[in-house]
Design a protein around this motif. Structure first.
Motif, PDB file in Angstrom:
ATOM      1  N   THR A  27       0.865  -1.168   0.000  1.00  0.00           N
ATOM      2  CA  THR A  27       0.000   0.000   0.000  1.00  0.00           C
ATOM      3  C   THR A  27       0.909   1.226   0.000  1.00  0.00           C
ATOM      4  OG1 THR A  27      -1.879   1.067   1.116  1.00  0.00           O
ATOM      5  CG2 THR A  27      -0.183   0.106   2.542  1.00  0.00           C
ATOM      6  N   TYR A  28       0.335   2.392   0.018  1.00  0.00           N
ATOM      7  CA  TYR A  28       1.144   3.600   0.099  1.00  0.00           C
ATOM      8  C   TYR A  28       0.836   4.332   1.392  1.00  0.00           C
ATOM      9  CZ  TYR A  28      -2.990   6.274  -1.253  1.00  0.00           C
ATOM     10  OH  TYR A  28      -4.235   6.834  -1.268  1.00  0.00           O
ATOM     11  N   VAL A  29       1.738   5.212   1.793  1.00  0.00           N
ATOM     12  CA  VAL A  29       1.558   5.997   3.010  1.00  0.00           C
ATOM     13  C   VAL A  29       0.771   7.258   2.629  1.00  0.00           C
ATOM     14  CG1 VAL A  29       2.699   7.226   4.880  1.00  0.00           C
ATOM     15  CG2 VAL A  29       3.716   5.131   3.963  1.00  0.00           C
ATOM     16  N   PRO A  30      -0.431   7.424   3.191  1.00  0.00           N
ATOM     17  CA  PRO A  30      -1.247   8.586   2.822  1.00  0.00           C
ATOM     18  C   PRO A  30      -0.683   9.878   3.414  1.00  0.00           C
ATOM     19  CG  PRO A  30      -2.284   7.432   4.623  1.00  0.00           C
ATOM     20  CD  PRO A  30      -1.077   6.613   4.209  1.00  0.00           C
TER      21      PRO A  30
ATOM     22  N   VAL B 160       6.041   9.856   9.997  1.00  0.00           N
ATOM     23  CA  VAL B 160       7.147   8.987   9.616  1.00  0.00           C
ATOM     24  C   VAL B 160       6.574   7.586   9.419  1.00  0.00           C
ATOM     25  CG1 VAL B 160       9.338   7.973  10.354  1.00  0.00           C
ATOM     26  CG2 VAL B 160       8.814  10.360  10.904  1.00  0.00           C
ATOM     27  N   PRO B 161       6.733   6.985   8.222  1.00  0.00           N
ATOM     28  CA  PRO B 161       7.398   7.549   7.056  1.00  0.00           C
ATOM     29  C   PRO B 161       6.590   8.678   6.427  1.00  0.00           C
ATOM     30  CG  PRO B 161       6.487   5.386   6.535  1.00  0.00           C
ATOM     31  CD  PRO B 161       6.245   5.622   7.986  1.00  0.00           C
TER      32      PRO B 161
ATOM     33  N   ASN C  37       1.707   3.582  14.878  1.00  0.00           N
ATOM     34  CA  ASN C  37       2.654   3.089  15.870  1.00  0.00           C
ATOM     35  C   ASN C  37       2.616   3.956  17.122  1.00  0.00           C
ATOM     36  OD1 ASN C  37       4.951   1.624  16.892  1.00  0.00           O
ATOM     37  ND2 ASN C  37       6.180   3.386  16.313  1.00  0.00           N
ATOM     38  N   ALA C  38       2.579   5.279  16.912  1.00  0.00           N
ATOM     39  CA  ALA C  38       2.592   6.205  18.049  1.00  0.00           C
ATOM     40  C   ALA C  38       1.999   7.542  17.634  1.00  0.00           C
ATOM     41  CB  ALA C  38       4.019   6.405  18.554  1.00  0.00           C
ATOM     42  N   LEU C  39       1.379   8.200  18.607  1.00  0.00           N
ATOM     43  CA  LEU C  39       0.939   9.581  18.463  1.00  0.00           C
ATOM     44  C   LEU C  39       1.852  10.398  19.368  1.00  0.00           C
ATOM     45  CD1 LEU C  39      -2.916   9.040  18.792  1.00  0.00           C
ATOM     46  CD2 LEU C  39      -1.645   9.469  16.687  1.00  0.00           C
ATOM     47  N   ARG C  40       2.585  11.320  18.794  1.00  0.00           N
ATOM     48  CA  ARG C  40       3.530  12.146  19.556  1.00  0.00           C
ATOM     49  C   ARG C  40       3.027  13.584  19.554  1.00  0.00           C
ATOM     50  NH1 ARG C  40       6.460   8.062  21.190  1.00  0.00           N
ATOM     51  NH2 ARG C  40       7.695   6.927  19.679  1.00  0.00           N
TER      52      ARG C  40
ATOM     53  N   GLY D 264       0.202  -3.307   7.019  1.00  0.00           N
ATOM     54  CA  GLY D 264       0.461  -3.586   8.427  1.00  0.00           C
ATOM     55  C   GLY D 264       1.664  -2.841   8.970  1.00  0.00           C
ATOM     56  N   SER D 265       2.375  -2.104   8.095  1.00  0.00           N
ATOM     57  CA  SER D 265       3.531  -1.318   8.555  1.00  0.00           C
ATOM     58  C   SER D 265       3.072  -0.203   9.489  1.00  0.00           C
ATOM     59  CB  SER D 265       4.260  -0.706   7.357  1.00  0.00           C
ATOM     60  OG  SER D 265       4.822  -1.712   6.552  1.00  0.00           O
ATOM     61  N   ASP D 266       4.025   0.298  10.266  1.00  0.00           N
ATOM     62  CA  ASP D 266       3.728   1.333  11.258  1.00  0.00           C
ATOM     63  C   ASP D 266       3.970   2.735  10.709  1.00  0.00           C
ATOM     64  OD1 ASP D 266       3.048  -0.460  13.263  1.00  0.00           O
ATOM     65  OD2 ASP D 266       5.088  -0.585  14.036  1.00  0.00           O
ATOM     66  N   VAL D 267       3.127   3.664  11.179  1.00  0.00           N
ATOM     67  CA  VAL D 267       3.271   5.090  10.886  1.00  0.00           C
ATOM     68  C   VAL D 267       3.237   5.820  12.225  1.00  0.00           C
ATOM     69  CG1 VAL D 267       2.226   7.093   9.750  1.00  0.00           C
ATOM     70  CG2 VAL D 267       2.104   4.842   8.664  1.00  0.00           C
TER      71      VAL D 267
END
Length: 157
Positions: A77-80, A125-126, A102-105, A137-140
């Protein structure tokens, strides 16, 4: 928190399951992909690291992880681009693209829960890309602020 009945999500598409989870007052947790012939088909529903049966009483706002199928030929997929979106919309867009938050900073402008709901993404990120593909399933990681000056200005095409 009030108690509600856990729905049966197995066999639904990810989008259908997400809509059902949200309509019941629950939250989508992690998207966990496993090899299967049907991409984004719900194979299991998980609560607190254990499979949860439909009909089980559960507290509202509980996070439900979805185990989803992933076909070996259809797994990217792509990172929106979620820059400038408020937290809830940004998380939804990330999930809609079969990715996990993955996290909200939060930066120092965000002081409480209400602030967090109004905070906007100023960095991710990314970075967003419609040409670079990542595995489902990758993390953002999302970085949020109330300072509108931090949010990058988009160029109009």
């Amino acid at each position: 928190p009030k108690k509600l009945t856990m729905p049966n999500l197995v066999g639904l598409s990810m989008r259908q399951a997400k809509a059902e989870v949200l309509s019941r007052g629950l939250a989508v947790g992690k998207l966990i992909y496993v090899q299967d012939m049907a991409t984004n088909n719900v194979l299991k529903q998980i609560y607190e690291n254990k499979e949860i049966e439909p009909g089980t009483m559960i507290e509202s706002e509980s996070r439900i992880d979805l185990v989803l199928g992933l076909n070996g030929t259809d797994f990217v997929t792509y990172v929106p681009d979620v820059l400038g979106l408020k937290q809830i919309s940004a998380v939804e867009a990330v999930h809609d693209n079969s990715l996990n938050v993955n996290a909200l900073r939060y930066d120092n402008t965000v002081k409480d829960y209400d602030d967090s709901l109004n905070a906007m993404v100023w960095r991710q990120v990314p970075e967003p890309s419609d040409s670079i593909h990542v595995k489902m399933g990758s993390d953002v990681t999302l970085y949020l602020t109330l300072d509108e000056h931090k949010i990058p200005v988009r160029e109009v095409e």
